[in-house]
Design an enzyme around this catalytic site. Sequence first.
Site, mmCIF file in Angstrom:
data_model
loop_
_atom_site.group_PDB
_atom_site.id
_atom_site.type_symbol
_atom_site.label_atom_id
_atom_site.label_comp_id
_atom_site.label_asym_id
_atom_site.label_seq_id
_atom_site.Cartn_x
_atom_site.Cartn_y
_atom_site.Cartn_z
ATOM 1 N N ARG A 4 0.899 -1.216 0.174
ATOM 2 C CA ARG A 4 0.643 0.082 0.455
ATOM 3 C C ARG A 4 1.030 1.239 0.192
ATOM 4 N NH1 ARG A 4 -2.457 -3.121 3.338
ATOM 5 N NH2 ARG A 4 -4.286 -4.752 2.534
ATOM 6 N N ASP A 6 -14.301 -10.531 11.847
ATOM 7 C CA ASP A 6 -13.245 -10.257 11.213
ATOM 8 C C ASP A 6 -14.020 -9.209 11.082
ATOM 9 O OD1 ASP A 6 -11.317 -9.901 9.728
ATOM 10 O OD2 ASP A 6 -11.742 -10.999 7.490
ATOM 11 N N TRP A 20 -9.692 -1.067 3.503
ATOM 12 C CA TRP A 20 -8.775 -0.384 3.500
ATOM 13 C C TRP A 20 -8.340 0.450 2.876
ATOM 14 C CZ3 TRP A 20 -6.120 0.463 -0.983
ATOM 15 C CH2 TRP A 20 -6.627 -0.278 -1.850
ATOM 16 N N ALA A 29 -3.540 -12.870 10.752
ATOM 17 C CA ALA A 29 -4.636 -12.669 12.293
ATOM 18 C C ALA A 29 -5.496 -14.412 11.402
ATOM 19 C CB ALA A 29 -5.792 -12.203 12.840
ATOM 20 N N CYS A 62 -7.334 -17.419 -2.874
ATOM 21 C CA CYS A 62 -7.075 -17.461 -4.369
ATOM 22 C C CYS A 62 -7.608 -17.420 -5.296
ATOM 23 C CB CYS A 62 -4.945 -17.219 -4.096
ATOM 24 S SG CYS A 62 -4.549 -16.831 -2.673
HETATM 25 CA CA CA Z 1 -8.699 -10.929 8.407
#
Ligand code: CA
Length: 693
Positions: free
Chosen positions: A127, A310, A400, A188, A620
């Site tokens: 990023r 999450d 994000w 995580a 993926c």
């Molecule tokens: Ca996560």
Amino acid sequence: MKLTNQWCAAVLLALAAAGCSQGHKTAADVDWALHGLDAGEKRFSALEEITPGNVSELKVAWYADFDARSLRGVEGTPIVVDGVMYASGPWSKVLALDAVSGRKLWEFDPEIDGAVARKGCCDVVNRGVAYAQGKVIVSVLDGRLIALDARTGKPVWSVQTTDKDKSYTITGAPRVVKDKVVIGNGGAEYGVRGYVTAYDIATGRQAWRFYTVPGDPKKGFENKAMEMAAGTWSGEWWKYGGGGTAWDSMAYDADLDLLYIGVGNGGPWDYKLRSQGKGDNLFVSSIVALRPSTGEYVWHFQEVPGDEWDYTATQHMILADLTIDSKPRKVLMQAPKNGHFYVLDRTNGQFISGTPYVPVSWTTGLDPKTGRPNIVPAARYSTTGEPFMGLPSPAGGHSWQPMSFNPNTGLVYFPIAEMAYPYVSDKPGAFRYDPRGWNTGQDPARSSMPEDPAIRAEIGKSVKGALIAWDPVKRRKVWSVPLDTPWNGGVLSTASGLVFEGNGTGEFAAYDATNGRKLWSINLDSGVVAPPITYSVRGVQYISVAVGWGGILPLNMGAALDKAQLPKVNRVVTFRLGGTGKLPVLPAEQSMPFDPPAVTASDAVIARGRTLFHTRCWMCHGDTGVNKGGVPDLRMSAMIGDKAAFAGFVLQGAAEPRGMPNFGKDLSPEETEAIRAYVIKRANDLKAERGKR
Ligand code: CA
């Protein structure tokens, strides 16, 4: 068929919920030197040459391609210092470019081992880099932090910030605070314990480390904050890492001398496995304020006590000064995955407000005094043992993608997603902690989508994306621009009253900041997720955006991205008024004959392959095999007809340098054949769907 009913319920739920400056300041050289432009990360530029009145004259100035091993996601914010742009792309590669011409000055490749890709959930993205003391500092997917000489691109120092034997990765941008550079990490879902570390910019020497969740109490606590946090956990969480990874956002207030970090979800997701279904589990899903010279804990605000969805608090944080109830307040704003827009007092972490910005099903609201959520009992799926259809999904009401705050309009601009997800605990006793694997404690057979095309079509209708303008004082949406996919770009706003954002269809557009009217757009040949920037050199204002489609949704939720533009380029494109650059015309796509191998395996083998696929492959290659990112959609791969070639990829690591893991130690030949049988079935499903169109 409980799950089918859950999905239908989600569809119904989602459907039901369902001043411009005329001034032309002469701009001197204006850099974009920090990740979020200012330390408070507003991503609001004072540049005013490009206005709502002339933005229609915005044209390509130049473009520069990333040297990618394959077309993977591009999420980086380029930075510009003294006329040079430093941009990061897939596999943590860095380009230094002349910011006026796009001429390549140097490039840096950290030469990541392709095997590292299996440690990351969400593409091999980066990023952005940081700049300080003549150095460009890049965080690397494999856990390194490297300082490069800004003039030459040669490494000055390099440190390994993580334990390479564990599944840590880094995708976030490092942040510079005074003489230190701070970096977190991710993992995580892979059984790690989160932390952030500060290093001395001159030498790379470690200054401090702050863990975000407690370790094994028998080994002693690193500090008082960890001792306090340990009182909010139960069982033997440290064996599974605990999670709480700080994988993206940070912000810094120089007056208060506070560094804010956003902390991620608990690991495993399943609260009963992680903490016996008890306790708040600090500092999971929290914002934590630290003293940047020492890493000392100052305050925290937890958004999701005992998270099992999450719902990270790692999303972008903006520091601003607002007038609320006639009082000036120093606030911190965040629109985390959990679907509420938070306004906190950043001096002390006190809750000011929290308001849903998308439909939410996990809470009936937040306590108006404390901000603590009233979690609905059914949402506690690990306790009830029943599936729970969560809104938002683990991808978040907003992820994000950076927001932007314009102090003139008082609005925060950010992309939102409306999408449901079935949280389902794995069968009792089925969970096996695997330090090299996915450790959420979800049932892979039931948390994946149904294959039935009719149900999928209904789910598709419930998925929505938009760019919104949010008033953080009046706590309401002011305008909303619907977008064709739920996965879109970060945002830039300017003092002239413009908002810039790219989206999943490959469009890059400028909007009127007051009402969301689209004023200009261009197609950039790949879905766009990265946030744009602006800068000026010798009085000319430039707008720049990194292009490349990827990240978590294109890889694992292709079914929600029907209208996305598939990845075709990985590049930086820069614009100016009256630019004379040209984007290359891409060759026309060949339509390949599509004739998948016949289904010969039994239903039982296909069902087994389905579960294995959703244990090892889906992150993926996509839920139910539908992929819309830079990783092959296996349904359309000729390889599935060749047993030996398929086994070569899965069991011998034939494509490991490109990021396809070697599962030789994890899957048997029979299991690999079952996966192949499931993919062949899905290829035939696709053929049947196409036949109906
Ligand atoms: Ca996560």
